[in-house]
Design a protein around this motif. Structure first.
Motif, PDB file in Angstrom:
ATOM      1  N   GLU A  15       6.852  16.045 -20.062  1.00 38.53           N
ATOM      2  CA  GLU A  15       7.433  14.802 -19.562  1.00 38.53           C
ATOM      3  C   GLU A  15       8.957  14.848 -19.619  1.00 38.53           C
ATOM      4  OE1 GLU A  15       3.817  11.617 -20.350  1.00 38.53           O
ATOM      5  OE2 GLU A  15       5.441  11.767 -21.823  1.00 38.53           O
ATOM      6  N   GLN A  16       9.504  15.548 -20.615  1.00 34.37           N
ATOM      7  CA  GLN A  16      10.953  15.720 -20.692  1.00 34.37           C
ATOM      8  C   GLN A  16      11.480  16.519 -19.498  1.00 34.37           C
ATOM      9  OE1 GLN A  16      11.827  17.577 -24.433  1.00 34.37           O
ATOM     10  NE2 GLN A  16      11.260  15.781 -25.657  1.00 34.37           N
ATOM     11  N   GLN A  17      10.606  17.340 -18.911  1.00 35.36           N
ATOM     12  CA  GLN A  17      11.004  18.174 -17.785  1.00 35.36           C
ATOM     13  C   GLN A  17      10.595  17.564 -16.442  1.00 35.36           C
ATOM     14  OE1 GLN A  17      10.646  22.522 -18.460  1.00 35.36           O
ATOM     15  NE2 GLN A  17       9.564  21.974 -20.330  1.00 35.36           N
ATOM     16  N   GLY A  18      10.218  16.291 -16.463  1.00 36.26           N
ATOM     17  CA  GLY A  18       9.923  15.589 -15.213  1.00 36.26           C
ATOM     18  C   GLY A  18       8.538  15.829 -14.656  1.00 36.26           C
ATOM     19  N   ILE A  19       7.627  16.326 -15.477  1.00 38.76           N
ATOM     20  CA  ILE A  19       6.247  16.569 -15.041  1.00 38.76           C
ATOM     21  C   ILE A  19       5.364  15.443 -15.566  1.00 38.76           C
ATOM     22  CG2 ILE A  19       4.254  18.101 -15.291  1.00 38.76           C
ATOM     23  CD1 ILE A  19       6.189  20.449 -15.341  1.00 38.76           C
ATOM     24  N   THR A  20       4.500  14.938 -14.710  1.00 40.39           N
ATOM     25  CA  THR A  20       3.627  13.824 -15.073  1.00 40.39           C
ATOM     26  C   THR A  20       2.286  14.337 -15.595  1.00 40.39           C
ATOM     27  OG1 THR A  20       4.607  12.369 -13.418  1.00 40.39           O
ATOM     28  CG2 THR A  20       2.413  11.784 -14.204  1.00 40.39           C
ATOM     29  N   ILE A  21       1.840  13.820 -16.734  1.00 41.88           N
ATOM     30  CA  ILE A  21       0.516  14.137 -17.261  1.00 41.88           C
ATOM     31  C   ILE A  21      -0.445  13.078 -16.715  1.00 41.88           C
ATOM     32  CG2 ILE A  21      -0.895  14.555 -19.305  1.00 41.88           C
ATOM     33  CD1 ILE A  21       1.435  16.491 -18.934  1.00 41.88           C
ATOM     34  N   ALA A  22      -1.288  13.459 -15.766  1.00 47.13           N
ATOM     35  CA  ALA A  22      -2.218  12.509 -15.152  1.00 47.13           C
ATOM     36  C   ALA A  22      -3.278  12.061 -16.153  1.00 47.13           C
ATOM     37  CB  ALA A  22      -2.878  13.130 -13.928  1.00 47.13           C
ATOM     38  N   PHE A  23      -3.761  13.006 -16.958  1.00 46.81           N
ATOM     39  CA  PHE A  23      -4.719  12.682 -18.020  1.00 46.81           C
ATOM     40  C   PHE A  23      -4.835  13.852 -18.979  1.00 46.81           C
ATOM     41  CE2 PHE A  23      -7.409  14.649 -14.757  1.00 46.81           C
ATOM     42  CZ  PHE A  23      -8.160  15.545 -15.493  1.00 46.81           C
ATOM     43  N   GLU A  24      -5.412  13.580 -20.149  1.00 42.14           N
ATOM     44  CA  GLU A  24      -5.684  14.607 -21.154  1.00 42.14           C
ATOM     45  C   GLU A  24      -7.192  14.710 -21.369  1.00 42.14           C
ATOM     46  OE1 GLU A  24      -3.619  13.957 -24.809  1.00 42.14           O
ATOM     47  OE2 GLU A  24      -1.740  13.404 -23.824  1.00 42.14           O
ATOM     48  N   ALA A  25      -7.644  15.895 -21.768  1.00 48.49           N
ATOM     49  CA  ALA A  25      -9.053  16.112 -22.097  1.00 48.49           C
ATOM     50  C   ALA A  25      -9.123  16.979 -23.341  1.00 48.49           C
ATOM     51  CB  ALA A  25      -9.784  16.791 -20.935  1.00 48.49           C
ATOM     52  N   ASP A  26     -10.132  16.714 -24.195  1.00 48.69           N
ATOM     53  CA  ASP A  26     -10.233  17.509 -25.420  1.00 48.69           C
ATOM     54  C   ASP A  26     -11.291  18.610 -25.335  1.00 48.69           C
ATOM     55  OD1 ASP A  26     -12.574  16.051 -25.648  1.00 48.69           O
ATOM     56  OD2 ASP A  26     -11.832  14.773 -27.262  1.00 48.69           O
ATOM     57  N   ASP A  27     -11.923  18.748 -24.181  1.00 53.66           N
ATOM     58  CA  ASP A  27     -12.816  19.886 -23.945  1.00 53.66           C
ATOM     59  C   ASP A  27     -13.041  20.042 -22.450  1.00 53.66           C
ATOM     60  OD1 ASP A  27     -14.746  18.023 -23.136  1.00 53.66           O
ATOM     61  OD2 ASP A  27     -15.821  18.099 -25.036  1.00 53.66           O
ATOM     62  N   GLY A  28     -13.744  21.131 -22.079  1.00 55.13           N
ATOM     63  CA  GLY A  28     -13.956  21.407 -20.672  1.00 55.13           C
ATOM     64  C   GLY A  28     -14.818  20.388 -19.958  1.00 55.13           C
ATOM     65  N   ALA A  29     -15.805  19.840 -20.659  1.00 53.28           N
ATOM     66  CA  ALA A  29     -16.697  18.859 -20.040  1.00 53.28           C
ATOM     67  C   ALA A  29     -15.918  17.602 -19.651  1.00 53.28           C
ATOM     68  CB  ALA A  29     -17.838  18.506 -21.001  1.00 53.28           C
ATOM     69  N   GLN A  30     -15.080  17.129 -20.554  1.00 53.24           N
ATOM     70  CA  GLN A  30     -14.279  15.944 -20.251  1.00 53.24           C
ATOM     71  C   GLN A  30     -13.287  16.235 -19.124  1.00 53.24           C
ATOM     72  OE1 GLN A  30     -11.571  14.503 -23.345  1.00 53.24           O
ATOM     73  NE2 GLN A  30     -12.173  12.403 -22.854  1.00 53.24           N
ATOM     74  N   LEU A  31     -12.746  17.433 -19.121  1.00 50.55           N
ATOM     75  CA  LEU A  31     -11.832  17.835 -18.054  1.00 50.55           C
ATOM     76  C   LEU A  31     -12.517  17.751 -16.695  1.00 50.55           C
ATOM     77  CD1 LEU A  31      -9.168  19.169 -17.054  1.00 50.55           C
ATOM     78  CD2 LEU A  31     -10.243  21.379 -17.515  1.00 50.55           C
ATOM     79  N   LEU A  32     -13.732  18.297 -16.596  1.00 53.58           N
ATOM     80  CA  LEU A  32     -14.466  18.281 -15.334  1.00 53.58           C
ATOM     81  C   LEU A  32     -14.785  16.859 -14.895  1.00 53.58           C
ATOM     82  CD1 LEU A  32     -16.841  21.278 -16.101  1.00 53.58           C
ATOM     83  CD2 LEU A  32     -15.094  21.227 -14.315  1.00 53.58           C
ATOM     84  N   ASP A  33     -15.168  16.009 -15.825  1.00 53.00           N
ATOM     85  CA  ASP A  33     -15.482  14.612 -15.493  1.00 53.00           C
ATOM     86  C   ASP A  33     -14.262  13.905 -14.919  1.00 53.00           C
ATOM     87  OD1 ASP A  33     -18.082  14.897 -16.309  1.00 53.00           O
ATOM     88  OD2 ASP A  33     -17.776  14.015 -18.295  1.00 53.00           O
TER      89      ASP A  33
END
Length: 213
Positions: A27-45
């Motif tokens: 975020e300091q470098q101007g990149i937006t974090i759309a969302f976070e996930a704590d494992d691959g399954a949550q990432l895919l969802d």
């Protein structure tokens, strides 16, 4: 006057502190974090409903790890660029990830500038094939002199081998190199024949070991 939209990143890591650190850094470098996930399954969802420009994911996560998430992502037709976080003591994982369709790898202790540059490169369609040392791979998978390629590789064959290492399909290679898909298929067959293997992943492994790529 149009403005450039910041890159939107999906961040996956099972360690909350690591995610928090990466979020603050990006975020300091101007990149937006759309969302976070704590494992691959949550990432895919989350990816099913929230598109992003680049996925930044750890390889080792409990349950569905980064490589398995990548495989499932590609199987459902999602071509979002994936940049995987790795360490020097994981020399074999990058090969598996490349075969699954990763665009690149980044060491977890990379400098902030390198992190941003890597994200921008994969977002622009580039492939980062060797962010980790290939020496451990070569030392573990030593080929004897009689295993050397039967013939020298052309520049185009080396280029195609690099794309194979990035997990590209024949169709994607054809598009990237402005060739007919049938022509690429012939090149791949010739490459496998020179390396005396029928498997694309093993061909990439052997090519790295023999310093072809």
């Amino acid at each position: 006057m149009s403005t450039v939209q910041p890159l939107r990143i999906a961040l996956a890591d099972d360690q909350a502190l690591v995610r928090a650190g990466l979020r603050a850094l990006l975020e300091q470098q101007g990149i937006t974090i759309a969302f976070e996930a704590d494992d691959g399954a949550q990432l895919l969802d989350r990816l099913a409903t929230t598109p992003v420009d680049v996925i930044l994911s750890d390889i080792r996560m409990p349950g569905v790890d980064g490589i398995e998430a990548l495989r499932q992502l590609r199987e459902r037709g999602d071509a979002t660029p994936v940049l995987l976080l790795t360490t020097f003591d994981e020399p074999e994982l990058p090969l598996q990830a490349a075969a699954a369709g990763a665009q690149g790898f980044l060491l977890k202790d990379a400098a902030p500038g390198d992190l941003r540059e890597a994200i921008e490169q994969v977002a622009a369609g580039q492939v980062l094939l060797q962010p980790v040392s290939t020496d451990p791979i070569r030392s573990r998978y030593r080929y004897h002199a009689d295993d050397a390629p039967r013939e020298r590789f052309t520049a185009r064959e080396v280029a195609i081998l690099r794309l194979l290492a990035g997990g590209y399909s024949n169709r994607e290679i054809a598009r990237a190199m402005f060739l007919a898909e049938g022509t690429v298929k012939n090149y791949v067959s010739a490459i496998l024949d020179k390396l005396d293997t029928r498997d694309r992943t093993r061909a990439v492994l052997k090519a790295i070991t023999l310093r072809v790529i």
